[in-house]
Each structure stands twice: as C-alpha cells, then as structure tokens.
Design an enzyme around this catalytic site. Structure first.
Site, PDB file in Angstrom:
ATOM      1  N   GLY A 100      25.609  49.392  -9.961  1.00  0.00           N
ATOM      2  CA  GLY A 100      26.685  50.463  -9.723  1.00  0.00           C
ATOM      3  C   GLY A 100      26.253  51.738 -10.429  1.00  0.00           C
ATOM      4  O   GLY A 100      25.348  51.802 -11.139  1.00  0.00           O
ATOM      5  N   GLY A 102      26.050  53.671 -12.970  1.00  0.00           N
ATOM      6  CA  GLY A 102      26.402  53.615 -14.696  1.00  0.00           C
ATOM      7  C   GLY A 102      26.602  54.851 -15.188  1.00  0.00           C
ATOM      8  O   GLY A 102      27.246  54.990 -16.229  1.00  0.00           O
ATOM      9  N   ASP A 269      18.183  49.892  -5.529  1.00  0.00           N
ATOM     10  CA  ASP A 269      19.329  50.568  -5.813  1.00  0.00           C
ATOM     11  C   ASP A 269      18.816  51.975  -5.858  1.00  0.00           C
ATOM     12  O   ASP A 269      19.816  53.007  -6.077  1.00  0.00           O
ATOM     13  CB  ASP A 269      20.081  50.298  -7.302  1.00  0.00           C
ATOM     14  CG  ASP A 269      18.656  50.081  -8.299  1.00  0.00           C
ATOM     15  OD1 ASP A 269      17.787  49.451  -8.176  1.00  0.00           O
ATOM     16  OD2 ASP A 269      19.079  50.701  -9.392  1.00  0.00           O
ATOM     17  N   ASN A 270      17.794  52.174  -5.929  1.00  0.00           N
ATOM     18  CA  ASN A 270      17.170  53.837  -5.785  1.00  0.00           C
ATOM     19  C   ASN A 270      16.834  54.317  -4.188  1.00  0.00           C
ATOM     20  O   ASN A 270      15.993  55.331  -4.422  1.00  0.00           O
ATOM     21  CB  ASN A 270      16.169  54.020  -6.888  1.00  0.00           C
ATOM     22  CG  ASN A 270      16.655  53.911  -8.238  1.00  0.00           C
ATOM     23  OD1 ASN A 270      17.920  53.929  -8.708  1.00  0.00           O
ATOM     24  ND2 ASN A 270      15.647  53.716  -9.182  1.00  0.00           N
TER      25      ASN A 270
HETATM   26  P1  AMP Z   1      17.870  53.567 -12.710  1.00  0.00           P
HETATM   27  O1  AMP Z   1      16.564  52.665 -12.841  1.00  0.00           O
HETATM   28  O2  AMP Z   1      17.680  54.631 -13.630  1.00  0.00           O
HETATM   29  O3  AMP Z   1      18.095  54.029 -11.341  1.00  0.00           O
HETATM   30  O4  AMP Z   1      19.247  52.887 -13.128  1.00  0.00           O
HETATM   31  C1  AMP Z   1      19.362  51.335 -12.868  1.00  0.00           C
HETATM   32  C2  AMP Z   1      20.804  51.254 -13.101  1.00  0.00           C
HETATM   33  O5  AMP Z   1      21.151  51.452 -14.582  1.00  0.00           O
HETATM   34  C3  AMP Z   1      21.722  51.779 -12.470  1.00  0.00           C
HETATM   35  O6  AMP Z   1      23.018  51.207 -12.352  1.00  0.00           O
HETATM   36  C4  AMP Z   1      22.156  53.115 -13.203  1.00  0.00           C
HETATM   37  O7  AMP Z   1      23.378  53.866 -13.302  1.00  0.00           O
HETATM   38  C5  AMP Z   1      22.173  52.460 -14.588  1.00  0.00           C
HETATM   39  N1  AMP Z   1      21.922  53.270 -15.874  1.00  0.00           N
HETATM   40  C6  AMP Z   1      20.776  53.882 -16.236  1.00  0.00           C
HETATM   41  N2  AMP Z   1      20.899  54.437 -17.322  1.00  0.00           N
HETATM   42  C7  AMP Z   1      22.180  54.572 -17.855  1.00  0.00           C
HETATM   43  C8  AMP Z   1      22.965  54.940 -18.661  1.00  0.00           C
HETATM   44  N3  AMP Z   1      22.315  55.617 -19.628  1.00  0.00           N
HETATM   45  N4  AMP Z   1      24.277  54.822 -19.063  1.00  0.00           N
HETATM   46  C9  AMP Z   1      24.750  53.952 -18.284  1.00  0.00           C
HETATM   47  N5  AMP Z   1      24.297  53.189 -16.862  1.00  0.00           N
HETATM   48  C10 AMP Z   1      22.819  53.616 -16.849  1.00  0.00           C
HETATM   49 MG    MG Z   2      19.002  54.665 -10.002  1.00  0.00          MG
END
Ligand code: AMP
Ligand code: MG
Length: 519
Positions: A100, A102, A269-270
């Site tokens: 989700g 985040g 998710d990306n």
């Molecule tokens: P990412 O690999 O950066 O696309 O992130 C994977 C997941 O981690 C996604 O659900 C992001 O929303 C969450 N996420 C990454 N960094 C943060 C953060 N600093 N605070 C909250 N959620 C995060």
């Molecule tokens: Mg992401």
C-alpha cells in the site's frame, strides 16, 4: 486557486470504513482516507512549469502560498478527501502481502483539457500502510524523483510526472547504507502527477484475498477511465485489458533499454497499470556499458534488476498480474496467447530499436549487434557518448577515422589496444560497409540517429551534484539540469559540459554508482 476537480477513484471504489490513521491490514477496500502531515516549515524548491500547465495551474498561481500549501500537504483543498491506496506485491520475486501507499497520499483528480490527472504527495507522512516506516522522504531522493520523472518524459519514455518539489522543514532519520550509521536528513515532498497511480499490486491484493467482487470493480474502473478503447464485454474485455497492459509495459521497457535507464526495484508494486515508469528510487543510468549493472545495493547479490534483465522481469511481473486477473477470465489459453505476444513483439521490436540506434534501415544482423554489445561491454564504453558520436561517422571515413570519432566514449582508452583494437576496427569496417549500402546521406543518418540517441541524460553523478548543492541551500543545479533535460536530443552548446563521461570521483561513490532503497 481554482482547480478543475473531478474525483473518481475515491468515489467509485470502496473506501476503508476505518478512518483512523493506524497501521494495519485493510480489507474490502481499495483505499483509506488519510490526511497529509502538516510540515513545520515548507519551502518550494522547484516547479515543473509544463506539468502545472497540464493541470490548468498558471505561473502566477505556482508562486502563491496556496500552491505551496497544497503541494506540501499543509492544507487540504476544499471539498477533497485525500487517501492512500491499498495494494500488495512481489518484492524481489517473493510475495510480500499487503504493502500500500506507505508514504504516498493521493490528493484529488483534475480533469483539464479532457485529460485526467491524479495528484499525489510522496513523503507527506504516515498512512495505514506505512508498516514499520515513517511515511517520509528525504531531500536527496526527492530531487532524484522530481528531476528524473521530468527527464524521462522529455526523452519520450512513458512516465509519471512531477509537479513540484518542496522541503518540509522537518528532519528525517535515515541509515543510507544500512550499516548502523543513521543520520538526520532534510525532509522533502514531491507532488507526483499521473492519470492514475494504480499498480499491478492493487489487483494482486484483491486476488490474493479472493475478493473477486472488488477485483472486478477495480478492473472495470481502470478500463472505463484509462482504457476507453476497450469496448468488448465479458471475459474478452479483461483479456483485451491484459493484452493492452502487456503491450504498454513492453513499450516502456524497450524505451528504458534504448536510453540506458535501470529502474532498480521492479517489484510488482512498482509497476503501473498504465505502463508508465513509476517510483523513482535507487534507479540509475548506464554509464559504462555493463549489461549486468544494477544501481540498487539491496539487489547487489542477485542482481535481479540488472539492466539486461529488465525485459524478462517485466514479463515475470506480467505473469503475476495474469495470475491476479485470472479469476475474471478463467481461460488459460486466451491469457497465454496474449502473454506470448510479449516475446513476439519484443523479438520484433528490440532488434529494430538497436538497428535504429546505429542508424541502419537494412542489412542488419544479430552477429553484428552481438559483436557491438560485446565490444561496448569489454571496452568500458560510455553508452550515451558512444551512440551519440557514432552519428558523426562519415561514409568516406576509414575504419580508423571512424573509431577515432567514438574513442572519447572509452573510460580507459589506453586499454583499447592489440586484439581489442583490431576487433573494433573490424566492426567499424563492417559498419562503414553497411552505411555505404544505404540510400541515406551522412546528414540524414545523423539526424535520424540523434532522434533516438539522447545527448543528455540524468547521469548518476549529475543528480548527485544537484543534491550536494541543494544540501547547501543552492538549488541552481536543480534548475540547470531541469532546463537541460527538457531537450535531451538537442545540441545545447551552452551545456556541453554535461556531455561528459562520469568523472572518476563518481565511479564508486554512494549516490552515484551505488544507491540503496533508504529514501
Ligand atoms: P518501494 O520499494 O520504495 O516502492 O516501497 C515498498 C513499500 O514500502 C511501499 O508500500 C511503500 O509505500 C513503502 N515505503 C517505502 N518507504 C517508506 C517510508 N519511508 N514510510 C512508509 N512506507 C514506506
Ligand atoms: Mg513503491
């Protein structure tokens, strides 16, 4: 500030009934309502003027305090209800369950000039999906996302856009190398813009929970608003939907391979459901041509997301999406057929693209290409400079003269001797034969090649220079790069200094050749 609001996602799809901003598993909902955190001292660092225009926001409005309040999350625009999306995903090949938004908060949708745009703040505080993290983003990663989204757009690569970059005035704790050396950094927020931010993972979440009703609602919603060309019904509609996503995703990845972009975290998710590049984290640009390079330190061991793997990983992700959409189709053969279209189109389009990069329209063969790829790799060659300078070769050049024109692309020209030099001269000889056999003038070939071989990309060290200056409150490099990267295929004599190989200081520097997910 007047905005042309037209919310659909948070009106047509089911909302989480729990409105408290607590971290949890969310069921039976596509999103949760949540408010951005109020920044302590927001400051506007940069606005992408053309993105503002797309949204019907004038120059003078972008200078107003209303605008700063909007893009920093300080105020919520009247009659809007910000929300975080629920999605799941496979991370590095493993099922990760609910993820989700985040640290992304969707503000609202705008319908302007018949185009729908969703605005989203990245780094504006925690949401029910923040899991163990803080919902914030730091300045360095926000600069990278803001500049790269726009650079990709001007390169012609399908991508999300970035309206604005602000600093929040709040400090954010990060351990860049995950080695126990956490430090406070400046917090920042990027206001991203895309028709929608729906990802493969939004579908995966419902499918994993066997919530077929919401899976279908989400598919119908996405098709209605973003794939209006799909007019079939029943299962055919979803097959066609899947096929469109497959083809768009492939097109996006081919663009990446063409310009030397490495995403770095191609988790499901990306992956955008629109086939646009999304989530600029530990991405990088191929400088010395190493097909096995990945910028992401988290991926250093398996190198799953290395440059040359990207087309295969996109396909793997599409298979996962297929699994998620299966309950709506229940016809393996139909799905396999459209999925096979990925490899078929790839096998057709990839050589075509590589052929275009060297300026040939015929007389092109796999051996010729393979030898070039091998030579580029073993010679430590700068990809951008090589292809750009290749266009300067003339039919009447000797092989040696031709080679001399690309020599500046070699990081260690002193190593291009003996057998290696002979192979290069040989390759140039056959290249010269091929261009002589074509009916185009040297000038015509050069013009065509310059349309697909950018002169300027956001090299890893360039973003790093913008970051280091910004950390000293000097935002001029951000501005300079933004202007430069608006015309990446044009000669810009005043910016010639950016048409240069990666400097030695950047070879093994954190932020240049190595990036972590810590952002
Ligand atoms: P990412 O690999 O950066 O696309 O992130 C994977 C997941 O981690 C996604 O659900 C992001 O929303 C969450 N996420 C990454 N960094 C943060 C953060 N600093 N605070 C909250 N959620 C995060
Ligand atoms: Mg992401």
């Amino acid at each position: 500030m007047k905005l042309y609001l037209d919310d659909t996602f948070n009106k047509k799809l089911p909302a989480d009934l729990n409105t408290s901003n607590t971290r949890r598993q969310v069921f039976d909902a596509a999103f949760s309502f949540v408010s951005p955190r109020i920044p302590s001292c927001p400051k506007l660092i940069h606005v992408a003027d053309e993105v503002a225009q797309l949204l019907g926001i004038t120059d003078s409005v972008t200078k107003s305090s209303d605008f700063l309040n909007l893009v920093s999350g300080a105020t919520i625009y009247p009659n809007t209800k910000p929300y975080a999306m629920a999605y799941a995903g496979h991370q590095f090949g493993n099922w990760a369950g609910q993820l989700g938004d985040g640290r992304a908060i969707n503000l609202f949708e705008i319908l302007y000039n018949n185009k729908r745009w969703s605005l989203q703040l990245k780094g504006a505080g925690e949401t029910p999906y923040s899991r163990t993290a803080d919902g914030l983003a730091v300045l360095r990663s926000s600069i990278r996302e803001h500049l790269c989204s726009e650079a990709m757009y001007y390169l012609g690569v399908p991508t999300t856009r970035s309206l604005a970059l602000v600093t929040s005035g709040d400090k954010v704790l990060r351990d860049v190398l995950y080695n126990g050396n956490a430090a406070y950094e400046e917090g920042a927020i990027v206001c991203r813009v895309a028709p929608t931010f729906i990802r493969f993972g939004n579908f995966q979440l419902f499918a994993a929970r066997k919530d077929i009703k919401n899976l279908q609602l989400l598919a119908d919603y996405t098709i209605h608003y973003f794939y209006p060309e799909i007019t079939t019904s029943g299962k055919d509609k979803y097959v066609q939907f899947y096929q469109e996503i497959i083809q768009r995703t492939l097109k996006m990845v081919l663009h990446w391979q063409c310009v030397g972009f490495v995403h770095g975290v191609m988790n499901t998710d990306n992956m955008s459901i629109l086939g646009v590049t999304i989530d600029y984290g530990p991405y990088g640009w191929l400088e010395d041509y190493d097909p096995d390079w990945t910028p992401n330190t988290t991926d250093a061991e398996g190198k799953r997301y290395r440059f040359r793997n990207q087309p295969d990983i996109a396909l793997w992700n599409l298979v996962q999406l297929g699994n998620a959409l299966y309950p709506l189709i229940e016809d393996i053969h139909a799905m396999e057929e459209v999925l096979n279209g990925y490899s078929k189109t790839f096998d057709l389009e990839f050589p075509k693209m590589m052929q275009q990069k060297v300026g040939l329209t015929s007389n092109y063969d796999a051996n010729f290409q393979d030898e070039l790829t091998t030579l580029l790799t073993i010679s430590e060659t700068d990809m951008t400079i090589f292809y750009r300078n290749l266009a300067n070769i003339l039919k009447n050049d000797s092989s040696e003269e031709a080679l001399a024109k690309v020599e500046v692309a070699f990081y260690q020209p002193e190593n291009i001797i003996n057998d290696l030099k002979a192979r290069w001269v040989n390759w140039m000889k056959s290249y010269l034969e091929k261009i002589k056999a074509e009916n185009f003038s040297d000038e015509e070939r050069k013009q065509d090649m310059n349309l697909v071989n950018p002169k300027y990309v956001l090299r890893n060290y360039m973003a790093q220079m913008a970051i280091e200056a910004a950390e000293k409150e000097d935002f001029s490099v951000i501005n300079e790069l933004y202007v430069l990267l608006k015309n990446p295929y044009n000669e810009q004599l005043e910016h010639e200094k950016w048409f240069a190989k990666r400097p030695e200081w950047a070879r093994n520097k954190v932020g240049c050749s190595m990036l972590s997910c810590s952002s």
